[in-house]
Write an enzyme that holds these catalytic residues in place. Structure first.
Site, PDB file in Angstrom:
ATOM      1  N   LYS A 124       0.769  -1.134   0.053  1.00  0.00           N
ATOM      2  CA  LYS A 124       0.057  -0.082   0.014  1.00  0.00           C
ATOM      3  C   LYS A 124       0.980   1.141   0.230  1.00  0.00           C
ATOM      4  O   LYS A 124       2.061   1.183   0.446  1.00  0.00           O
ATOM      5  CB  LYS A 124      -0.881   0.142   1.322  1.00  0.00           C
TER       6      LYS A 124
HETATM    7  C1  LIG Z   1      -9.939  -3.210  -1.307  1.00  0.00           C
HETATM    8  C2  LIG Z   1      -9.220  -3.746  -0.223  1.00  0.00           C
HETATM    9  N1  LIG Z   1     -10.157  -4.038   1.108  1.00  0.00           N
HETATM   10  C3  LIG Z   1      -9.584  -4.553   2.053  1.00  0.00           C
HETATM   11  C4  LIG Z   1      -8.138  -4.859   2.117  1.00  0.00           C
HETATM   12  C5  LIG Z   1      -7.617  -5.580   3.235  1.00  0.00           C
HETATM   13  O1  LIG Z   1      -6.470  -4.984   3.725  1.00  0.00           O
HETATM   14  P1  LIG Z   1      -5.602  -5.706   4.874  1.00  0.00           P
HETATM   15  O2  LIG Z   1      -4.586  -6.390   4.056  1.00  0.00           O
HETATM   16  O3  LIG Z   1      -4.947  -4.409   5.524  1.00  0.00           O
HETATM   17  O4  LIG Z   1      -6.624  -6.347   5.880  1.00  0.00           O
HETATM   18  C6  LIG Z   1      -7.488  -4.718   0.897  1.00  0.00           C
HETATM   19  C7  LIG Z   1      -6.008  -5.276   0.873  1.00  0.00           C
HETATM   20  O5  LIG Z   1      -5.439  -5.372  -0.162  1.00  0.00           O
HETATM   21  C8  LIG Z   1      -8.045  -4.217  -0.276  1.00  0.00           C
HETATM   22  O6  LIG Z   1      -7.104  -4.107  -1.485  1.00  0.00           O
END
Ligand SMILES: Cc1ncc(COP(=O)(O)O)c(C=O)c1O
Length: 381
Positions: A188
């Protein structure tokens, strides 16, 4: 900017963590409190300011932020949450983990974002919330979604994993939602390997979320360190989602580079757009005129069933790409649990079958971008 020899593999993403982050983590390690404490509070304050929100709450992932938001809003078994099938699975799994049911609505063909015009038709007596995803970094139509939510007394939990910096029609993530949830996962724009945060303008919701992220305990290790041991109480059933000082130390120096890195990604996006413009049979999500794109990802759409062959050819030529995302209602668990079938959400399915994300990060050498374009052109010939 460092220039990497052209023959090395083109990575999909490379973080820019360096000396500032090493120094920040070393400072934490010289102190007794590694878990949630002052560094987390400092990060939360900077992050809330950048988003123009009253509160930010640091957690261990965006998945956790989405889950906690739903729980804190009282959403659970028997409830439905409207969302998009063109997203990472965490959007839907957070709804399922809360005990509720994800109800998918198809996406806009131009952007891949949840189609706000179709949301109202999916609302039932059981609908409690809408969970829009600001896909690739381009915000959904939050003004329209807020109007719909208010008309039907629904909450909005924004999945803003892709969008810290963006705006639409002057609206930022978290401005019209009850909460907005962010990811600091390894690829990210702000990263600490694994991490997340949510923002909210609701004081009592923020207080509840702070309790819920740490077992529902009303004191933490940092309080014990500052005040000496005092008996604590567990006032609600919570989870273990609290961000720690090491994660916050990794994030803090990146806040100083946020705007500069955003500018670099915008420049890279323009460069790609210009270099890709004459490649036939290649389309891209549109950036709408009222949008300031956060540019988390740079997807291209390759139709007619050719996408997977192109992925393989790019891989063979040393170019790493990703797919963000295939439509998730057709993944085995969701299909078997909820009975989804091909054709249920045709726009999401057709984008999901065509989408391919090109390597994209702020310090990406231009010769790598050139190589990506050349290899993509050859693969499509
Ligand atoms: C659109 C979206 N939502 C939620 C997430 C979940 O993020 P995390 O890995 O920080 O839980 C991601 C992670 O890639 C994502 O791209």
């Amino acid at each position: 900017m460092t220039s990497t020899p052209v023959k090395t593999r083109v990575p999909f993403f490379m973080h820019d963590l360096g000396q500032a982050e090493l120094d920040a983590v070393a400072e934490v390690l010289r102190n007794p409190i590694l878990t949630t404490g002052e560094w987390v509070a400092r990060f939360e304050s900077l992050f809330a300011d950048r988003l123009g929100a009253r509160h930010a709450v640091g957690v261990t992932s965006c998945t956790g932020a989405l889950h906690l938001s739903l729980v804190a809003l009282g959403i659970g078994p028997g409830d439905e949450v409207i969302t998009t099938p063109l997203t990472f699975i965490a959007t839907a799994t957070s709804i399922i983990e809360a005990g509720a049911t994800p109800v998918f609505v198809d996406v806009e063909p131009e952007t891949g974002n949840l189609n706000a015009d179709r949301v109202e038709a999916a609302i039932t007596d059981r609908t409690r919330a809408i969970m829009p995803v600001h896909l690739y970094g381009q915000m959904c139509d939050m003004r329209q979604l807020r109007l719909i939510a208010d008309r039907h007394q629904l909450f909005i939990v924004e999945d803003s994993a892709h969008c810290v910096e963006g705006t639409r029609d002057g609206v930022r993530a978290g401005q019209l939602g009850d909460t907005a949830c962010f990811s600091f996962y390894a690829t990210k724009n702000l990263t600490c390997g694994e991490g997340g945060a949510l923002v909210t303008n609701d004081d009592s919701l923020a207080e509840k979320l702070r309790l819920l992220r740490l077992h529902g305990m009303n004191k933490n290790a940092n309080d014990r360190h500052r005040e000496g041991y005092k008996h604590w109480d567990m006032t609600m059933l919570g989870w273990k989602y609290n961000m720690d000082n090491i994660q916050a130390a990794l994030l803090l120096p990146q806040m100083d580079r946020l705007e500069e890195n955003w500018r670099r990604r915008k420049d890279l996006a323009s460069y790609y757009e210009q270099r890709l413009s004459d490649i036939p049979n290649l389309s891209r999500p549109a950036t709408l005129t009222d949008v300031e794109h956060a540019w988390h990802l740079f997807p291209v759409w390759i139709g007619n069933g050719r996408r997977d062959r192109v992925i393989q050819e790019l891989h063979n030529e040393g170019v790493s790409v990703m797919v963000n995302y295939r439509a998730i209602h057709l993944l085995t668990y969701l299909r078997e649990t909820f009975g989804f079938r091909p054709g249920d959400f045709p726009v999401a399915e057709s984008i999901g079958d065509a989408s391919l994300s090109l390597p994209f990060y702020p310090n990406m050498p231009r010769e790598h971008a050139d190589r990506v374009v050349t290899k993509l052109r050859e693969a499509l010939d």
